[in-house]
Design a protein around this motif. Structure first.
Motif, PDB file in Angstrom:
ATOM      1  N   LEU A 113      66.224  53.723  59.176  1.00  0.00           N
ATOM      2  CA  LEU A 113      66.470  53.520  60.599  1.00  0.00           C
ATOM      3  C   LEU A 113      65.284  52.815  61.254  1.00  0.00           C
ATOM      4  O   LEU A 113      65.455  51.876  62.041  1.00  0.00           O
ATOM      5  N   THR A 114      64.087  53.257  60.907  1.00  0.00           N
ATOM      6  CA  THR A 114      62.881  52.628  61.454  1.00  0.00           C
ATOM      7  C   THR A 114      62.793  51.176  61.014  1.00  0.00           C
ATOM      8  O   THR A 114      62.441  50.287  61.811  1.00  0.00           O
ATOM      9  N   LEU A 115      63.138  50.908  59.758  1.00  0.00           N
ATOM     10  CA  LEU A 115      63.110  49.548  59.231  1.00  0.00           C
ATOM     11  C   LEU A 115      64.106  48.653  59.968  1.00  0.00           C
ATOM     12  O   LEU A 115      63.771  47.519  60.348  1.00  0.00           O
ATOM     13  N   VAL A 116      65.311  49.128  60.179  1.00  0.00           N
ATOM     14  CA  VAL A 116      66.326  48.330  60.881  1.00  0.00           C
ATOM     15  C   VAL A 116      65.880  48.041  62.315  1.00  0.00           C
ATOM     16  O   VAL A 116      65.973  46.905  62.790  1.00  0.00           O
ATOM     17  N   CYS A 117      65.396  49.065  63.007  1.00  0.00           N
ATOM     18  CA  CYS A 117      64.930  48.873  64.384  1.00  0.00           C
ATOM     19  C   CYS A 117      63.788  47.860  64.439  1.00  0.00           C
ATOM     20  O   CYS A 117      63.744  46.995  65.324  1.00  0.00           O
ATOM     21  N   ARG A 118      62.888  47.962  63.486  1.00  0.00           N
ATOM     22  CA  ARG A 118      61.757  47.042  63.451  1.00  0.00           C
ATOM     23  C   ARG A 118      62.218  45.616  63.166  1.00  0.00           C
ATOM     24  O   ARG A 118      61.710  44.658  63.762  1.00  0.00           O
ATOM     25  N   SER A 119      63.158  45.469  62.277  1.00  0.00           N
ATOM     26  CA  SER A 119      63.610  44.145  61.853  1.00  0.00           C
ATOM     27  C   SER A 119      64.464  43.442  62.900  1.00  0.00           C
ATOM     28  O   SER A 119      64.495  42.216  62.952  1.00  0.00           O
ATOM     29  N   LEU A 120      65.157  44.221  63.725  1.00  0.00           N
ATOM     30  CA  LEU A 120      66.023  43.638  64.735  1.00  0.00           C
ATOM     31  C   LEU A 120      65.370  43.539  66.106  1.00  0.00           C
ATOM     32  O   LEU A 120      65.897  42.865  66.991  1.00  0.00           O
ATOM     33  N   GLY A 121      64.230  44.218  66.264  1.00  0.00           N
ATOM     34  CA  GLY A 121      63.578  44.241  67.569  1.00  0.00           C
ATOM     35  C   GLY A 121      63.045  42.887  68.001  1.00  0.00           C
ATOM     36  O   GLY A 121      62.457  42.161  67.202  1.00  0.00           O
TER      37      GLY A 121
END
Length: 267
Positions: free
Chosen positions: A140-148
């Motif tokens: 979840l942290t990775l997805v948020c970071r990648s899409l932010g």
């Protein structure tokens, strides 16, 4: 049912498959993080370079082809994302306006912290040192970071500029340990060093030298668990010294190579 399905896609092609492979179709929407090697993904007349500096977006039901411009195998971490969660996490500018959770572009660049999350998640899965809830939280942290919007970059270059930039990316990936100069790159690409520098900065949002440095550091993230002597790893990746490697690694990822290795293998 887990929010994320995490897969490691290894050795998609072990040889120099320079031509486009057979047409494939994504069964579900997912984010793919290449952490080793490089390949091109073709959707119609468009293409995207899959390397450690980018996340690729695969839409459910979308046809694509893959080609390998240089020899060797590649490996990626794939995150299948629930549609409802994707709609919640992804900025509207990334999703299409057809009422379904699907990306409107093929890829975007990620930052070093996202690269570190990819490596941490993968190493923990490989060593079996992570529980399902921890894995989902990291994903979840990775997805948020990648899409932010603050931690990613969308390419705004023209079609011709993107193709030229892609050729530079492939060249850099062909020999990560080489200490490339602008003159070397320009000679291989057959262009002006000044023009290539300007075009690459415009397309990727960072200088060419920093892009190459991030590729080398991402390769270090991939290999770090295999090396007992990190000075050897630094030399193998073309760094002038262990101290140079450690300083660059710490600046990018917030901790020393030794500390990251210990953390990743004993999470």
């Amino acid at each position: 049912m887990p929010v994320f399905e995490v897969n490691s896609l290894l050795d998609r092609c072990a040889g120099a498959c320079r031509h486009r492979g057979p047409e494939e179709c994504a069964a579900s929407t997912h984010l793919v993080f290449a952490y080793r090697g490089i390949y091109l993904r073709h959707v119609g007349s468009d293409q995207a370079v899959a390397d450690a500096n980018h996340v690729l977006f695969f839409n459910a039901g979308e046809s694509y082809q893959v080609s390998h411009p240089i020899g060797g195998s590649d490996a990626s971490l794939s995150l299948v994302v629930d549609d409802a969660l994707l709609s919640e996490l992804a900025p509207r500018s990334l999703l299409n306006d057809r009422g379904i959770a699907a990306f409107r572009r093929q890829y975007q660049r990620i930052d070093p912290r996202a690269q570190a999350l990819v490596a941490l998640l993968r190493h923990c899965l490989d060593y079996g040192t992570i529980e399902p809830l921890e894995a989902e939280s990291l994903a979840l942290t990775l997805v948020c970071r990648s899409l932010g919007p603050r931690t990613s970059h969308q390419c705004r270059a023209t079609h011709g500029t993107r193709r030229l930039t892609d050729r530079v990316k492939v060249l850099l990936a062909s020999d990560l340990s080489r200490r490339w100069t602008l003159t070397d790159i320009a000679a291989e690409i057959r262009g002006s060093p000044v023009y290539l520098t300007q075009v690459f900065q415009q397309a990727e949002g960072i200088p060419l030298y920093r892009y190459h440095l991030r590729l080398r550091l991402a390769r270090a993230l991939d290999l770090i668990a295999r090396y007992d002597d990190l000075s050897t790893l630094a030399a193998d990746l073309g760094f002038s010294s262990h101290s140079h490697f450690s300083a660059a690694f710490r600046q990018a990822y917030g901790r020393s190579p030794t500390a990251f290795k210990q953390f990743a293998t004993a999470f």
